[in-house]
Design an enzyme around this catalytic site. Structure first.
Site, PDB file in Angstrom:
ATOM      1  N   SER A 142       2.351 100.766  48.264  1.00  0.00           N
ATOM      2  CA  SER A 142       1.196 101.492  48.777  1.00  0.00           C
ATOM      3  C   SER A 142       0.992 102.755  47.941  1.00  0.00           C
ATOM      4  O   SER A 142       1.936 103.271  47.328  1.00  0.00           O
ATOM      5  CB  SER A 142       1.400 101.857  50.253  1.00  0.00           C
ATOM      6  OG  SER A 142       1.509 100.685  51.040  1.00  0.00           O
ATOM      7  N   PRO A 190       5.276 104.022  55.691  1.00  0.00           N
ATOM      8  CA  PRO A 190       4.521 103.312  54.641  1.00  0.00           C
ATOM      9  C   PRO A 190       5.487 102.606  53.695  1.00  0.00           C
ATOM     10  O   PRO A 190       6.495 103.173  53.295  1.00  0.00           O
ATOM     11  CB  PRO A 190       3.759 104.429  53.927  1.00  0.00           C
ATOM     12  CG  PRO A 190       3.726 105.551  54.911  1.00  0.00           C
ATOM     13  CD  PRO A 190       5.025 105.461  55.655  1.00  0.00           C
ATOM     14  N   HIS A 191       5.139 101.374  53.292  1.00  0.00           N
ATOM     15  CA  HIS A 191       6.083 100.543  52.550  1.00  0.00           C
ATOM     16  C   HIS A 191       5.398  99.820  51.396  1.00  0.00           C
ATOM     17  O   HIS A 191       4.168  99.842  51.254  1.00  0.00           O
ATOM     18  CB  HIS A 191       6.719  99.525  53.512  1.00  0.00           C
ATOM     19  CG  HIS A 191       8.211  99.446  53.418  1.00  0.00           C
ATOM     20  ND1 HIS A 191       8.856  98.728  52.445  1.00  0.00           N
ATOM     21  CD2 HIS A 191       9.191 100.002  54.185  1.00  0.00           C
ATOM     22  CE1 HIS A 191      10.171  98.829  52.610  1.00  0.00           C
ATOM     23  NE2 HIS A 191      10.405  99.600  53.669  1.00  0.00           N
ATOM     24  N   ASP A 192       6.206  99.183  50.582  1.00  0.00           N
ATOM     25  CA  ASP A 192       5.871  98.263  49.493  1.00  0.00           C
ATOM     26  C   ASP A 192       4.536  98.515  48.795  1.00  0.00           C
ATOM     27  O   ASP A 192       3.488  98.029  49.214  1.00  0.00           O
ATOM     28  CB  ASP A 192       5.896  96.815  50.010  1.00  0.00           C
ATOM     29  CG  ASP A 192       7.286  96.362  50.388  1.00  0.00           C
ATOM     30  OD1 ASP A 192       7.770  95.402  49.790  1.00  0.00           O
ATOM     31  OD2 ASP A 192       7.896  96.983  51.283  1.00  0.00           O
TER      32      ASP A 192
END
Length: 303
Positions: free
Chosen positions: A85, A81-83
């Site tokens: 979230s 999971p990235h940026d």
């Protein structure tokens, strides 16, 4: 919205933005301003993800549940999971055989999430990582072992809780806390790791290509270490570079692998006898807050 149940996905993805395999992503800034859609979300349950470039990737997602899945032999990351979230649940997954990097990683302000009950092992680097200002997360009751990096790594990610995790036989540290403050490390077990059971690290990143406006960080380490066992780690139970503070209470430290026995280094080494006396003989907590540093040497401290 994506809802995946009882599915097998394999051999997907390549090195192109948002084309990594299975992706839950926001629209471009331009399209999102026009469409005004809510943040994307997904449930992935009881499924298998194998030989994807990234087993999972998301961008500006919310309320994602990744539960009871198997991520095996993926290329770069297992779960990533990235940026920006938030409110993710990553629970009871088995993640192993990631070839290049980490089994589970959340990166760049992935906040207010839960990483609980996962098994992450035999990965190319670390088992579980929190990176780039990912904060207010709970990492609990995971098992991370036989990884080529750390069991759990926190990189530039303050204000997190590590509770009841078991970190075993990782090549580097059981737990690494780098440039991260107010980290609570409660009732974890770190045994047979290749360097330290718990390592607090200050690292200057100015020579890297990091965008410090987007990926800012504080050059500081501070943590509370309570309960648990730090046993038979190659370098010792616990070490930290000059911390803003460190508090220690009721931590088991047994079965040293070093010829010099159980020992600390740095700030903790300076007060080693007092620390052992307080922890083992008096059953008291220890709090160390260095006041000043001159040429790398602590000149005054409270404990």
């Amino acid at each position: 919205e994506n809802f995946i149940l009882g599915t097998t996905m394999a051999n997907l993805g390549y090195l192109q933005s948002k084309s990594y395999g299975f992706t839950v992503a926001q629209y471009s800034e331009y399209d999102n301003a026009r469409l005004q859609r809510s943040a994307p979300h997904a449930w992935l349950v009881e499924s298998t993800f194998e030989d994807l470039y990234y087993g999972f990737y998301c961008y500006e997602a919310e309320d994602v549940a990744i539960v009871d899945n198997v991520y095996r032999n993926n290329v770069v990351y297992g779960i990533d999971p990235h940026d920006y979230s938030s409110r993710l649940l990553i629970a009871n997954n088995e993640v192993y055989g990631t070839r290049e990097k980490h089994g589970i990683i959340i990166s760049r302000e992935v906040n207010n999430s839960w990483i609980v009950g996962n098994r992450s092992y035999d990965n190319g680097l670390s088992g579980i990582v929190l990176d780039r200002q990912s904060s207010n997360n709970v990492v609990a009751n995971n098992v991370s072992y036989d990884n080529q990096g750390d069991g759990i790594g926190l990189y530039e990610s303050p204000d997190n809780l590590l509770w009841g995790n078991r970190l075993m036989n990782n090549l580097r540290n059981g737990i690494r806390v780098r440039n991260s403050s107010n980290v609570n490390v409660y009732h974890n077990v770190a045994v047979l790791n290749g360097t330290w059971g718990i390592y607090g690290q200050l690292k200057d990143l100015s020579a890297t290509d990091r965008n410090f406006k987007e990926d800012f960080y504080s050059y500081e380490v501070s943590m509370n270490v309570v309960g648990g066992e730090l046993a038979s780690n190659a370098s010792g139970p616990l070490s930290t570079d000059n911390p803003a503070y460190i508090a220690i209470y009721d931590v088991g430290m047994r079965f040293p692998r070093s010829d010099v026995g159980i020992h600390f280094e740095g700030v903790l080494g300076k007060y080693q006898m007092q620390i052992f006396d307080a922890l083992r003989n008096q059953g008291r907590a220890v709090f160390i807050e260095p006041k000043a540093v001159v040429s790398g040497q602590v000149t005054q401290a409270e404990n």
